[in-house]
Design a protein around this motif. Structure first.
Motif, mmCIF file in Angstrom:
data_model
loop_
_atom_site.group_PDB
_atom_site.id
_atom_site.type_symbol
_atom_site.label_atom_id
_atom_site.label_comp_id
_atom_site.label_asym_id
_atom_site.label_seq_id
_atom_site.Cartn_x
_atom_site.Cartn_y
_atom_site.Cartn_z
ATOM 1 N N ILE A 28 0.826 -1.207 0.000
ATOM 2 C CA ILE A 28 0.000 0.000 0.000
ATOM 3 C C ILE A 28 0.858 1.254 0.000
ATOM 4 C CG2 ILE A 28 -1.704 1.323 1.310
ATOM 5 C CD1 ILE A 28 -2.675 -1.417 2.428
ATOM 6 N N PHE A 29 0.536 2.169 -0.919
ATOM 7 C CA PHE A 29 1.190 3.483 -0.904
ATOM 8 C C PHE A 29 0.418 4.455 -0.017
ATOM 9 C CE2 PHE A 29 4.687 2.904 -3.521
ATOM 10 C CZ PHE A 29 4.357 2.242 -4.693
ATOM 11 N N SER A 30 -0.877 4.509 -0.231
ATOM 12 C CA SER A 30 -1.692 5.440 0.549
ATOM 13 C C SER A 30 -3.146 5.008 0.470
ATOM 14 C CB SER A 30 -1.538 6.872 0.044
ATOM 15 O OG SER A 30 -2.017 6.984 -1.288
ATOM 16 N N ILE A 31 -3.940 5.537 1.398
ATOM 17 C CA ILE A 31 -5.369 5.220 1.445
ATOM 18 C C ILE A 31 -6.148 6.514 1.651
ATOM 19 C CG2 ILE A 31 -7.193 3.968 2.622
ATOM 20 C CD1 ILE A 31 -5.099 1.970 3.578
ATOM 21 N N ASP A 32 -7.125 6.741 0.772
ATOM 22 C CA ASP A 32 -7.964 7.939 0.885
ATOM 23 C C ASP A 32 -9.161 7.793 -0.007
ATOM 24 O OD1 ASP A 32 -7.586 11.479 0.104
ATOM 25 O OD2 ASP A 32 -8.770 10.483 1.652
ATOM 26 N N PRO A 33 -10.391 7.795 0.519
ATOM 27 C CA PRO A 33 -10.733 7.917 1.920
ATOM 28 C C PRO A 33 -10.878 6.546 2.571
ATOM 29 C CG PRO A 33 -12.710 8.039 0.616
ATOM 30 C CD PRO A 33 -11.587 7.826 -0.347
ATOM 31 N N MET A 34 -11.260 6.558 3.843
ATOM 32 C CA MET A 34 -11.647 5.366 4.577
ATOM 33 C C MET A 34 -13.085 5.565 5.048
ATOM 34 S SD MET A 34 -8.366 4.722 7.022
ATOM 35 C CE MET A 34 -6.694 4.512 6.394
#
Length: 122
Positions: A28-34
């Motif tokens: 995973i690089f990044s998460i948006d949104p949750m």
């Protein structure tokens, strides 16, 4: 691949509290949104709460003042603190994350958790 694992559902009496958690793992690089959604049999899945990477939260009108969403970007987790639970909160709760990940290149897609049952007795 990316996996989301939920925990924390269960049976509680009306007025009680539960805390749901969801953890993402993988490249995973990044998460948006949750976010958290819920579904009861015969009805569409509905948004309960969501939170952006910068911390902006959004809630369904029915849970405002009772539920609180929080996240930990470093741990790729999102939680939902549910207080003053009502029988109408009974549903299967799903977490959802917008994930940027590595798979032969940088890719983006939404992932869902497996769902966790929340039952509120009157």
């Amino acid at each position: 691949q990316v996996q989301l694992v939920e925990s924390g559902g269960g049976l509680v009496q009306a007025g009680g509290s539960l805390r749901l958690s969801c953890a993402a793992s993988g490249s995973i690089f990044s998460i948006d949104p949750m976010g958290w959604y819920r579904q009861v049999p015969g009805k569409q899945r509905e948004l309960v709460a969501s939170i952006t990477r910068d911390g902006t939260a959004n809630y369904a009108d029915s849970v405002v003042g009772r539920f609180t969403i929080s996240k930990d970007n470093a741990k790729n987790t999102v939680s939902l603190q549910m207080n003053s639970l009502k029988p109408e909160d009974t549903a299967v709760y799903f977490c959802k994350m917008g994930v940027r990940y590595w798979s032969g290149g940088v890719r983006s897609r939404d992932y869902w958790g497996q769902g966790t049952q929340v039952t509120v007795s009157s």
